[in-house]
Design an enzyme around this catalytic site. Structure first.
Site, PDB file in Angstrom:
ATOM      1  N   ASP A  96     -21.258  -2.197 -24.399  1.00  0.00           N
ATOM      2  CA  ASP A  96     -22.473  -3.004 -24.527  1.00  0.00           C
ATOM      3  C   ASP A  96     -22.878  -3.185 -25.986  1.00  0.00           C
ATOM      4  O   ASP A  96     -23.331  -4.261 -26.379  1.00  0.00           O
ATOM      5  CB  ASP A  96     -23.623  -2.357 -23.747  1.00  0.00           C
ATOM      6  CG  ASP A  96     -23.602  -2.750 -22.274  1.00  0.00           C
ATOM      7  OD1 ASP A  96     -22.969  -3.766 -21.940  1.00  0.00           O
ATOM      8  OD2 ASP A  96     -24.223  -2.039 -21.464  1.00  0.00           O
TER       9      ASP A  96
ATOM     10  N   ARG B  40     -25.496  10.121 -16.421  1.00  0.00           N
ATOM     11  CA  ARG B  40     -26.308   8.973 -16.830  1.00  0.00           C
ATOM     12  C   ARG B  40     -27.129   8.529 -15.630  1.00  0.00           C
ATOM     13  O   ARG B  40     -26.582   8.280 -14.549  1.00  0.00           O
ATOM     14  CB  ARG B  40     -25.442   7.822 -17.319  1.00  0.00           C
ATOM     15  CG  ARG B  40     -26.280   6.632 -17.793  1.00  0.00           C
ATOM     16  CD  ARG B  40     -25.438   5.514 -18.347  1.00  0.00           C
ATOM     17  NE  ARG B  40     -24.674   4.830 -17.311  1.00  0.00           N
ATOM     18  CZ  ARG B  40     -23.815   3.829 -17.551  1.00  0.00           C
ATOM     19  NH1 ARG B  40     -23.614   3.433 -18.791  1.00  0.00           N
ATOM     20  NH2 ARG B  40     -23.166   3.258 -16.568  1.00  0.00           N
TER      21      ARG B  40
ATOM     22  N   CYS C  95     -18.671   7.049 -25.585  1.00  0.00           N
ATOM     23  CA  CYS C  95     -18.207   7.024 -24.192  1.00  0.00           C
ATOM     24  C   CYS C  95     -17.747   5.635 -23.756  1.00  0.00           C
ATOM     25  O   CYS C  95     -17.544   5.382 -22.576  1.00  0.00           O
ATOM     26  CB  CYS C  95     -19.289   7.533 -23.244  1.00  0.00           C
ATOM     27  SG  CYS C  95     -20.763   6.487 -23.153  1.00  0.00           S
TER      28      CYS C  95
ATOM     29  N   GLU D 144     -26.632   1.986 -27.320  1.00  0.00           N
ATOM     30  CA  GLU D 144     -25.945   0.746 -26.964  1.00  0.00           C
ATOM     31  C   GLU D 144     -26.716  -0.492 -27.425  1.00  0.00           C
ATOM     32  O   GLU D 144     -26.235  -1.619 -27.289  1.00  0.00           O
ATOM     33  CB  GLU D 144     -25.699   0.685 -25.454  1.00  0.00           C
ATOM     34  CG  GLU D 144     -26.951   0.881 -24.615  1.00  0.00           C
ATOM     35  CD  GLU D 144     -26.644   1.107 -23.146  1.00  0.00           C
ATOM     36  OE1 GLU D 144     -25.549   0.727 -22.699  1.00  0.00           O
ATOM     37  OE2 GLU D 144     -27.513   1.653 -22.438  1.00  0.00           O
TER      38      GLU D 144
ATOM     39  N   HIS E 117       0.818  -1.210   0.000  1.00  0.00           N
ATOM     40  CA  HIS E 117       0.000   0.000   0.000  1.00  0.00           C
ATOM     41  C   HIS E 117       0.855   1.265   0.000  1.00  0.00           C
ATOM     42  O   HIS E 117       0.484   2.277  -0.595  1.00  0.00           O
ATOM     43  CB  HIS E 117      -0.946  -0.016   1.200  1.00  0.00           C
ATOM     44  CG  HIS E 117      -2.101  -0.953   1.012  1.00  0.00           C
ATOM     45  ND1 HIS E 117      -2.827  -1.471   2.045  1.00  0.00           N
ATOM     46  CD2 HIS E 117      -2.634  -1.472  -0.118  1.00  0.00           C
ATOM     47  CE1 HIS E 117      -3.778  -2.261   1.575  1.00  0.00           C
ATOM     48  NE2 HIS E 117      -3.668  -2.278   0.262  1.00  0.00           N
TER      49      HIS E 117
ATOM     50  N   ARG F  16     -21.191   7.955 -14.274  1.00  0.00           N
ATOM     51  CA  ARG F  16     -21.929   6.723 -13.998  1.00  0.00           C
ATOM     52  C   ARG F  16     -22.507   6.812 -12.585  1.00  0.00           C
ATOM     53  O   ARG F  16     -21.916   6.333 -11.622  1.00  0.00           O
ATOM     54  CB  ARG F  16     -21.015   5.513 -14.153  1.00  0.00           C
ATOM     55  CG  ARG F  16     -20.463   5.349 -15.575  1.00  0.00           C
ATOM     56  CD  ARG F  16     -19.626   4.084 -15.694  1.00  0.00           C
ATOM     57  NE  ARG F  16     -19.178   3.837 -17.041  1.00  0.00           N
ATOM     58  CZ  ARG F  16     -17.969   4.147 -17.517  1.00  0.00           C
ATOM     59  NH1 ARG F  16     -17.079   4.739 -16.720  1.00  0.00           N
ATOM     60  NH2 ARG F  16     -17.636   3.875 -18.768  1.00  0.00           N
TER      61      ARG F  16
END
Length: 840
Positions: A572, A449, A619, A548, A306, A413
């Site tokens: 998609d 969206r 996109c 899509e 990390h 999104r």
């Protein structure tokens, strides 16, 4: 009656602390029991415990058996399975930064000057120079426990109370830090919070206190030792590296119990320095002022520790796996850390200092070039505007998007905001968040969206049915009528927030014109509600849809009057068009963005939309592939939206393209029969563009200030990288030296022709250096060199004809008249003309 299922673990790095914390978060609100069994080794784990999960030593592709028992077990089992297969890989991919390739490359100047250097693995690229801050880190649990032995414990209840109080304080501190962090650092702190809250760890400490009559400190030390030993037995290097996370949390708990004198004191860095340590806990790293950490040299931290992930995120040069670094390097000693090559030079001499000063200048120019690319307008060479936008999933990503040159957000999104949430956000919650986004955008357009959720994207706050084929099922806008309030509150929140900036609404998974008409009716209805309530809103907001589903492409002229814009969701669309699940590796070969059938479909849709005066964006993932940018220009896309890291390179490619040439490329591509044919067509397109640019003014240095052969080779590599001809100049420089080691390339007449064929080279190229003072080329002839003509040739069959550049140019360079013309040339343009004439 329990519910069971078996699955193949999907993460390449195995089940370590971060994905384990995601799993724990998913499971913690289920009231029943969840048992995780690794069928490879027979280890069982509690899925609600991060440490228990990690010590199952679950590796990539291990078969795992899950048993779920309790109220709602059937529904949760279906949801959990989808989470493990679909969502977990996406969360882990977003959390983990790219890891540099292993293998040290020692610069030739360091060897020639017989400098003292130690090597390791490149861990975070860049160069740092400074004094050493030597940090003694880690803890010997055996010694610590020996020191605790014989100490009289208070009552079990008192010791447990002290332990739980320490746990609570640590949890509060981490939660406070979480509110101030974002990105990778936030993910790492969440993993530490999961360890500090871990059921298995807490239960083990309490058990040791109760049954072993131990002090809380001794119990913490013993539990940390046990879990560290289990991690050490793991097959995965990544899991072994998680020992530092367990140790870090344990040390913080011990500090709360007043054990500072028994453990290493927290380091205090008071001035800029290179930190050298056996290992470095993430909490120590985060405690340092960022401007004080010039570089890191670590002995044991793995590439995926990390601490190193955060170093890469902050751009701090680092080398790891440096054996005995803390013994070989003294405090306050000056070092150079070359995080790109994996080299640490101790007390460097003047020649090496000079070499690295030049490297730093090249690094500065590379960064400046990236910034310049980011600042380029989204425009072709002939002045056609194409908006270059970023894909985001959270407001924290906006700052980086603007830095990378995004002109807009092509898709936010919003469903990602729901992951891990047990309750849907209210309208007011969403309004405040979207308002923040609109204000931070400072006038740049943002496409939100609406929630794209369904069987393949389950969320805890919404009960959706499990389906055999969720990609073709009940998802996207198809769930809005049943879950109307969710839909209503989101759209109302967006309408309200759009008062504060140019927000746009985009609806997912549209297939029919009547669906769009219903959606617009609802938006008008919500506008009427807000007007009646006296709540400010933007009634002129643009409304678009995802393209899509093939039906939208085929009927784009009928959809166009109903919408303001389209945005192609290529991920998609490709899987629907080729009937190939994008998550199924067996049909991955059908993911063909250059397939002529797909190109025809998209070109038709774009032309139909444009005829109706509507713009079309892209996109999907392929938008960020700069090699495909000419295809997207030729097809007529008005906007390209991608992960922001790809933006500078896409802008740079776009700025060199001409619309007519790209349109001709697409016209030819649509006549092809296969995607492979089009890949070759695209290769020829690029080769034709570069055929006149074998040499360019930026590859000419008429006053090269080089004091040695090593500096000449360094400058050649820098010129090729700065002009975009070479991807990794350190590896290319090494390839040049390998050729020099075979046969020195000095050919007499004060001339050298260093050259190589390398996979780091993007296009055949020639560079010329005219040196301020001659240098010794270390050849048998021993003649000093003042003129250098360097050739870079890509690997592979495609450039076979370009290999003729070397003999053709060499024959010309034999002539004194040509050499003298190069030496007397006053400008880079004159040199370019001479070289082009010689190689035609």
């Amino acid at each position: 009656m329990a519910v069971e299922f078996t699955f193949e673990f999907p993460l390449p790095l195995g089940l370590h602390a971060r994905p384990a914390s995601f799993i724990q978060e998913k499971c913690q609100n289920f009231s029943g029991e969840i048992v995780w069994e690794n069928l490879r080794n027979g280890r069982k784990a509690d899925a609600k415990s991060v440490l228990s999960l990690v010590t199952s030593d679950t590796q990539h592709r291990d078969e795992c058996h899950i048993v779920i028992a309790g109220d709602g077990e059937k529904e949760f089992a279906a949801e959990f399975k989808q989470f493990l297969i679909q969502e977990l890989p996406l969360k882990e991919e977003a959390a983990l930064k790219e890891i540099p390739a292993a293998g040290a490359i020692i610069p030739r100047i360091v060897l020639d000057e017989k400098e003292v250097c130690i090597t390791g693995q490149p861990a975070s690229s860049g160069i740092a120079q400074g004094k050493v801050f030597l940090l003694k880190s880690g803890v010997d649990w055996e010694s610590f426990l020996a020191g605790e032995e014989g100490k009289k414990a208070l009552s079990a209840e008192a010791e447990k109370e002290a332990f739980l109080k320490a746990v609570s304080e640590i949890q509060s501190e981490i939660k406070q830090a979480l509110s101030e962090k974002s990105g990778v650092e936030k993910n790492i702190l969440q993993a530490h919070l999961a360890i500090a809250s871990d059921r298995a760890f807490i239960s083990r400490v309490e058990e040791l206190i109760e049954k072993g009559n131990s002090t809380a400190a001794a119990a913490i030390g013993q539990a940390a030792k046990e879990f560290s030993q289990l991690l050490l037995q793991a097959k995965s290097q990544y899991l072994r590296e998680r020992m530092a996370d367990v140790g870090d949390v344990a040390l913080r708990l011990l500090e709360k119990l007043g054990c500072e004198r028994l453990i290493p004191p927290r380091a205090e860095l008071k001035e800029p320095a290179v930190v050298v340590a056996e290992d470095l806990f993430p909490s120590d790293f985060l405690s340092f002022k960022p401007e004080f950490v010039c570089g890191l040299v670590l002995e044991k931290a793995g590439q995926t520790s990390h601490t190193l992930i955060m170093a890469r995120g902050r751009g701090i040069p680092a080398v790891t796996g440096v054996a005995e670094a803390s013994r070989l390097i003294r405090p306050d000693e000056e070092v150079i850390v070359d995080g790109t090559r994996g080299v640490v030079v101790i007390s460097p001499g003047e020649a090496v200092r000079r070499y690295y000063q030049k490297e730093l200048e090249t690094e500065r120019l590379v960064a400046e070039g990236r910034r310049k690319k980011a600042q380029l307008p989204g425009m072709t060479a002939d002045g056609r505007k194409i908006e270059i936008a970023a894909n985001i999933g959270h407001p924290e990503e906006l700052r980086k998007a603007w830095q990378d040159g995004a002109e807009a957000v092509g898709i936010f999104r919003t469903e990602l905001l729901l992951y891990g949430k047990q309750v849907l956000p209210t309208e007011e919650d969403q309004y405040q968040l979207y308002r923040r986004v609109a204000e931070e955008a400072e006038g740049r357009p943002i496409i939100l969206r609406t929630f794209d959720i369904g069987g393949d994207k389950p969320i805890p706050s919404l009960s959706l049915p499990q389906e055999p084929n969720p990609f073709l099922g009940y998802r996207g806008i198809r769930i809005y009528q049943e879950h109307y309030e969710m839909f209503r509150s989101q759209v109302r929140a967006i309408l309200r927030a759009a008062v504060h900036g140019p927000l746009r609404i985009m609806f997912p998974m549209v297939a029919l014109v009547e669906e769009v008409r219903w959606l617009r009716e609802q938006v008008q209805k919500f506008c009427a509600e807000l007007k009646a309530e006296g709540v400010p809103f933007n009634s002129e907001i643009e409304i678009g849809i995802m393209l899509e589903i093939p039906s939208v492409a085929m009927l784009a002229d009928k959809f166009a009057p109903e919408v303001d814009f389209f945005s192609v969701g290529s991920n998609d669309l490709i899987q629907y068009f080729f009937a190939a699940d994008r998550g199924n590796p067996r049909v991955k070969y059908l993911n063909q963005p250059l397939n002529p059938a797909l190109l025809r479909l998209l070109k038709q849709a774009i032309d139909l939309a444009h005829a109706e005066g509507k713009w079309v964006g892209l996109c999907g993932e392929i938008a960020g592939d700069s090699r495909l940018t000419p295809v997207f220009v030729g097809m007529g896309f008005d906007e390209l939206s991608m992960s922001s890291g790809f933006i500078p390179e896409v802008k740079a490619v776009l700025s060199g393209l001409r619309t007519e040439e790209c349109e001709q490329l697409v016209a030819e591509a649509m006549k092809a029969a296969t995607a492979e044919d089009n890949a070759k067509l695209l290769d020829r397109f690029y080769q034709a563009r570069f055929s006149e640019e074998v040499i360019a003014p930026e590859l000419v240095d008429l006053e090269a200030d080089c004091g040695s052969k090593a500096e000449v080779i360094q400058r050649v590599a820098a010129l090729f990288q700065l002009s975009g001809r070479v991807s990794n100049r350190a590896a290319f420089e090494l390839a040049l030296w390998k050729r020099e080691d075979d046969v020195a390339t000095e050919i007499g007449f004060g001339l050298a022709i260093p050259h190589c064929q390398s996979g780091e080279v993007r296009t055949p190229s020639i560079a010329l250096l005219r040196l301020k003072q001659p240098v010794d080329w270390q050849s048998k002839e021993g003649q000093p060199v003042d003129l250098v003509v360097a050739l870079a040739i890509p690997s592979g069959e495609k450039v076979r004809q370009k290999l003729q550049l070397l003999p053709k140019l060499s024959r010309k360079l034999i002539h004194e008249e040509f050499r003298e013309a190069l030496r007397q040339a006053r400008t880079a343009d004159e040199v370019v003309h001479l070289i082009k004439t010689a190689t035609d």
